[in-house]
Motif scaffolding. Structure first.
Motif, PDB file in Angstrom:
ATOM      1  N   TYR A  90      28.022  37.532  31.220  1.00  0.00           N
ATOM      2  CA  TYR A  90      29.407  37.816  30.862  1.00  0.00           C
ATOM      3  C   TYR A  90      29.775  39.272  31.140  1.00  0.00           C
ATOM      4  N   ILE A  91      28.890  40.193  30.750  1.00  0.00           N
ATOM      5  CA  ILE A  91      29.192  41.611  31.013  1.00  0.00           C
ATOM      6  C   ILE A  91      29.306  41.834  32.523  1.00  0.00           C
ATOM      7  N   HIS A  92      28.407  41.191  33.270  1.00  0.00           N
ATOM      8  CA  HIS A  92      28.421  41.366  34.720  1.00  0.00           C
ATOM      9  C   HIS A  92      29.699  40.822  35.352  1.00  0.00           C
ATOM     10  N   ARG A  93      30.135  39.618  34.899  1.00  0.00           N
ATOM     11  CA  ARG A  93      31.301  39.015  35.562  1.00  0.00           C
ATOM     12  C   ARG A  93      32.633  39.534  35.037  1.00  0.00           C
ATOM     13  N   ALA A  94      32.676  39.947  33.777  1.00  0.00           N
ATOM     14  CA  ALA A  94      33.987  40.169  33.149  1.00  0.00           C
ATOM     15  C   ALA A  94      34.236  41.578  32.617  1.00  0.00           C
ATOM     16  N   MET A  95      33.203  42.409  32.531  1.00  0.00           N
ATOM     17  CA  MET A  95      33.378  43.729  31.927  1.00  0.00           C
ATOM     18  C   MET A  95      32.963  44.838  32.890  1.00  0.00           C
ATOM     19  N   PRO A  96      33.472  46.075  32.740  1.00  0.00           N
ATOM     20  CA  PRO A  96      34.538  46.431  31.802  1.00  0.00           C
ATOM     21  C   PRO A  96      35.843  45.721  32.178  1.00  0.00           C
ATOM     22  N   TYR A  97      36.605  45.383  31.160  1.00  0.00           N
ATOM     23  CA  TYR A  97      37.754  44.495  31.288  1.00  0.00           C
ATOM     24  C   TYR A  97      38.647  44.791  32.492  1.00  0.00           C
ATOM     25  N   ALA A 126      46.170  38.813  22.543  1.00  0.00           N
ATOM     26  CA  ALA A 126      45.110  38.710  21.542  1.00  0.00           C
ATOM     27  C   ALA A 126      44.420  40.045  21.309  1.00  0.00           C
ATOM     28  N   THR A 127      44.451  40.915  22.311  1.00  0.00           N
ATOM     29  CA  THR A 127      43.839  42.228  22.163  1.00  0.00           C
ATOM     30  C   THR A 127      44.828  43.266  22.682  1.00  0.00           C
ATOM     31  N   ALA A 128      44.448  44.549  22.555  1.00  0.00           N
ATOM     32  CA  ALA A 128      45.329  45.605  23.040  1.00  0.00           C
ATOM     33  C   ALA A 128      45.362  45.664  24.559  1.00  0.00           C
ATOM     34  N   SER A 129      44.441  44.970  25.235  1.00  0.00           N
ATOM     35  CA  SER A 129      44.464  44.913  26.702  1.00  0.00           C
ATOM     36  C   SER A 129      45.354  43.759  27.143  1.00  0.00           C
ATOM     37  N   ALA A 130      46.242  44.023  28.085  1.00  0.00           N
ATOM     38  CA  ALA A 130      47.157  42.977  28.537  1.00  0.00           C
ATOM     39  C   ALA A 130      46.395  41.842  29.210  1.00  0.00           C
ATOM     40  N   GLY A 131      46.872  40.615  29.023  1.00  0.00           N
ATOM     41  CA  GLY A 131      46.316  39.480  29.760  1.00  0.00           C
ATOM     42  C   GLY A 131      45.261  38.682  29.026  1.00  0.00           C
ATOM     43  N   SER A 132      45.009  39.004  27.763  1.00  0.00           N
ATOM     44  CA  SER A 132      43.989  38.243  27.036  1.00  0.00           C
ATOM     45  C   SER A 132      44.612  37.413  25.918  1.00  0.00           C
ATOM     46  N   PHE A 141      52.528  25.999  27.925  1.00  0.00           N
ATOM     47  CA  PHE A 141      51.792  27.038  27.196  1.00  0.00           C
ATOM     48  C   PHE A 141      50.781  27.719  28.122  1.00  0.00           C
ATOM     49  N   GLU A 142      50.374  28.914  27.732  1.00  0.00           N
ATOM     50  CA  GLU A 142      49.373  29.660  28.493  1.00  0.00           C
ATOM     51  C   GLU A 142      48.302  30.187  27.552  1.00  0.00           C
ATOM     52  N   ARG A 143      47.090  30.272  28.058  1.00  0.00           N
ATOM     53  CA  ARG A 143      46.027  31.003  27.377  1.00  0.00           C
ATOM     54  C   ARG A 143      45.187  31.609  28.481  1.00  0.00           C
ATOM     55  N   HIS A 144      45.211  32.922  28.556  1.00  0.00           N
ATOM     56  CA  HIS A 144      44.438  33.593  29.607  1.00  0.00           C
ATOM     57  C   HIS A 144      43.417  34.516  28.962  1.00  0.00           C
ATOM     58  N   HIS A 145      42.337  34.785  29.694  1.00  0.00           N
ATOM     59  CA  HIS A 145      41.327  35.704  29.171  1.00  0.00           C
ATOM     60  C   HIS A 145      41.269  37.011  29.942  1.00  0.00           C
ATOM     61  N   ALA A 158      32.354  25.152  36.748  1.00  0.00           N
ATOM     62  CA  ALA A 158      33.633  25.444  37.401  1.00  0.00           C
ATOM     63  C   ALA A 158      34.022  26.877  37.083  1.00  0.00           C
ATOM     64  N   GLU A 159      34.372  27.631  38.120  1.00  0.00           N
ATOM     65  CA  GLU A 159      34.676  29.054  37.937  1.00  0.00           C
ATOM     66  C   GLU A 159      36.038  29.386  38.540  1.00  0.00           C
ATOM     67  N   GLY A 160      36.810  30.196  37.828  1.00  0.00           N
ATOM     68  CA  GLY A 160      38.115  30.618  38.306  1.00  0.00           C
ATOM     69  C   GLY A 160      38.031  31.934  39.063  1.00  0.00           C
ATOM     70  N   ALA A 161      39.085  32.237  39.819  1.00  0.00           N
ATOM     71  CA  ALA A 161      39.154  33.493  40.559  1.00  0.00           C
ATOM     72  C   ALA A 161      39.978  34.524  39.793  1.00  0.00           C
ATOM     73  N   ASP A 162      40.070  34.351  38.460  1.00  0.00           N
ATOM     74  CA  ASP A 162      40.728  35.373  37.646  1.00  0.00           C
ATOM     75  C   ASP A 162      39.784  36.567  37.536  1.00  0.00           C
ATOM     76  N   ALA A 163      40.288  37.683  37.011  1.00  0.00           N
ATOM     77  CA  ALA A 163      39.477  38.898  36.960  1.00  0.00           C
ATOM     78  C   ALA A 163      38.150  38.646  36.250  1.00  0.00           C
ATOM     79  N   ALA A 164      38.158  37.844  35.182  1.00  0.00           N
ATOM     80  CA  ALA A 164      36.947  37.634  34.386  1.00  0.00           C
ATOM     81  C   ALA A 164      36.069  36.511  34.931  1.00  0.00           C
ATOM     82  N   ARG A 165      36.489  35.863  36.034  1.00  0.00           N
ATOM     83  CA  ARG A 165      35.717  34.754  36.613  1.00  0.00           C
ATOM     84  C   ARG A 165      35.333  33.752  35.513  1.00  0.00           C
TER      85      ARG A 165
END
Lengths: 175, 411
Positions: free
Chosen positions: A109-116, B69-75, B96-100, B195-202
């Protein structure tokens, strides 16, 4: 009967026959794309790091959001530590330390998603190091233990046996 | 009427370039049509122009409620205004939307879906390639596993949007996933698909192969047009009836494996913590649930005592809704509600019930049974089985309180 089986098999084969849509995946591209890490360590790249090194990575790249010591920021970011022994209480605190069953998931998770804001910007060594730091502040590994592709899967997480398969329908409702 | 004809004829004259004789035309017109046309010109009754891409009427204002959900946009998440919608279909703009980690801006002309791992032929599909497969269109609800966590904990939201708004229903078009997997050729050891998305957090989730080979779609269409970016443009995984999070948006990779990956979002989140401290994992199906949309929290039964239609939605991730009952007396008696046909599997079903309100305080609620015979539980029954901290998959009966003045509140 036998003939029927042959026909049946032929029909199945016909269905399975590729229609030629899609192109073969390029092996090199695949290696870069495939970032999944499994609990047995499959998918982990070579590399290493300790909590001592990870502390510096954390301070520079993580603390601004998750707090100087992983304590989180109230109503902004959850904590990265704490909550041990709280899961069966009225106020469970789920963290990487108290809840996640596998250390490989923390690495993944840290590798794929962080730092945010800059995911996948850390080197493998940095991810091993900062994972070691996060596990260390949870009291799971000593500060000097080197995490690498062989030692990480061996880390025993406190909630390793905390998960049971879907037992639903588990509610008996009455009219 | 006559006057209108006169002015539009004048307009036409100008268009055709005969306005050199405009003054004489006005004279003729006035003479022909009489004195009424000498008054200040009446506003044109001609409607507005056409639009290349439609918009709703300016007075219509319903919107999603957006919450980070957090102070960072998009979560964060945004919720559908279920109390203000008709029928069963959610407009794509109100889904509805829910993004991480935010909504990525992907280019459908370069986007690819890679299928690899335990397959005979690792393959890459462009969007053009995916659209060459036979396609299907099906209507399905999507519901976030966390829809209603506050209800379980005894902090009910004041209105339906905030209590149940992580729920929407649209028509999805795409290719059955089993066709795509057959193209790559599954090896017998392939028991899970990551299954993996191409969003920033994959964002990634592990799916049992049986579901992938059952009714799963790679969806590129939503309500007749391309997916909205917020819904996974250009392609998402659609697993009918399963918790929202596994319906991976911006899908770019399918890894076939013998085991699940135990990813962050299937261990750290989306697991159901029981009172004994153990958590149920891989709890995918959304269970039978119903809720009254009118009258619901924050609305008003304006006309005083008399006839009203109670209306609501019912759905189950395990199939079709079999029946819905409505109680207007706090659960003492229940009456069968009418179901809007057709009742579709793993889709929203609209129910209606004619109610003669006596103008006194009333507690109204609905409960449903799905085709497996599963009866929607009360909150007490759910909490009795799962405790207060399971967070996900809350689906108990929801009551609203109608006050004597017609105002409706949460309970």
């Amino acid at each position: 009967m036998f003939r029927f089986a042959i026909i049946f098999a032929a029909v199945l084969c016909a269905q399975d026959k590729p229609s030629g849509i899609g192109k073969p995946a390029n092996a090199e591209k695949l290696r870069a794309l495939d970032i999944t890490v499994f609990p047995d360590g499959k998918g982990l790249p070579a590399g290493r790091g300790t909590a001592v090194a990870g502390k510096l990575v954390y301070k520079e790249k993580c603390a601004v959001c998750h707090g100087d010591h992983g304590e989180g920021r109230e109503k902004q970011y959850g904590a990265l530590k704490g909550g041990m022994g709280s899961l069966a209480t009225a106020k469970p605190m789920k963290t990487v330390g108290s809840y996640w069953p596998y250390a490989t998931t923390v690495w993944d998770y840290i590798h794929r998603a962080m730092p945010y804001e800059h995911p996948r910007s850390l080197s493998s060594d940095e991810v091993y190091a900062v994972t070691a730091f996060v596990l260390n502040i949870n009291g799971i590994i000593p500060e000097t233990l080197e995490l690498n592709e062989r030692t990480l899967p061996k880390v025993e997480m406190p909630n390793r046996n905390g998960f049971v398969p879907d037992a639903r329908p588990d509610i008996r409702s009455k009219r | 009427m006559k006057c209108l004809r006169g002015t539009s004829w004048l307009k036409q004259s100008r268009i055709y370039g005969v306005n050199q004789s405009r003054r004489s035309l006005i004279a003729i017109g006035a003479g022909l049509l009489g004195a009424s046309c000498e008054k200040p010109k009446a506003p044109s009754e001609t409607g507005g122009t056409m639009r290349a891409y439609g918009e709703r009427a300016p007075a219509e204002k319903i919107v999603r409620t957006v919450r980070e959900a957090t102070a960072s946009a998009g979560s964060g998440s945004s919720r559908t205004p279920l109390q203000d919608l008709y029928g069963t279909i959610t407009p794509s703009s109100l889904h509805f939307e829910r993004h991480h980690s935010g909504v990525p801006a992907l280019d459908s002309s370069t986007h690819e879906v890679t299928v690899h791992g335990l397959v005979e032929r690792p393959l890459v599909f462009s969007m053009e390639a995916l659209r060459r497969f036979p396609s299907v269109s099906r209507t399905h609800f999507l519901e976030c596993a966390g829809n209603g966590a506050g209800e379980q904990q005894g902090n009910p939201a004041p209105d339906l949007q905030r209590s149940h708004g992580l729920l929407s229903c649209t028509e999805w078009t795409g290719v059955p996933l089993k066709l795509v997997l057959a193209e790559a050729g599954l090896k017998p050891e392939a028991k899970w698909m990551i299954a993996e998305g191409a969003d920033a957090a994959r964002m990634a989730r592990s799916i049992p192969i049986a579901k992938a080979l059952d009714d799963a779609l790679l969806a590129y269409g939503q309500n007749g047009e391309a997916l909205r970016p917020e819904q996974g443009y250009p392609v998402r995984l659609l697993l009918p009836g399963w918790e929202g999070n596994v319906n991976v948006k911006w899908l770019h990779r399918l890894l076939l494996a013998a085991e699940p990956a135990w990813s962050a979002k299937e261990t750290g989140s989306y697991t159901d913590l029981m009172a004994d401290g153990k958590s149920q994992i891989f709890t995918f199906e959304m269970e039978a649930r119903s809720v009254i949309t009118f009258p619901s929290g924050g609305q008003k039964m304006g006309g005083g005592a008399g006839a009203y239609e109670v209306s609501g939605l019912a759905w189950s991730g395990r199939g079709k809704i079999e029946s819905v009952e409505v109680s207007t007396d706090g659960g003492r008696t229940w009456a069968k509600a009418e179901l809007q046909a057709p009742v579709l599997s793993k889709s929203l079903t609209r129910f209606r019930h004619a109610w003669q309100w006596d103008g006194k305080e009333a507690w109204i609620q609905s409960r449903c049974v799905d085709e497996t015979g599963y009866l929607q539980p009360t909150r007490e029954e759910l909490v009795g089985a799962r405790g207060l901290n399971s967070v996900y998959h809350y689906h108990a009966i929801k009551a609203w309180r109608v006050a004597a003045d017609g105002s409706v509140n949460h309970v």
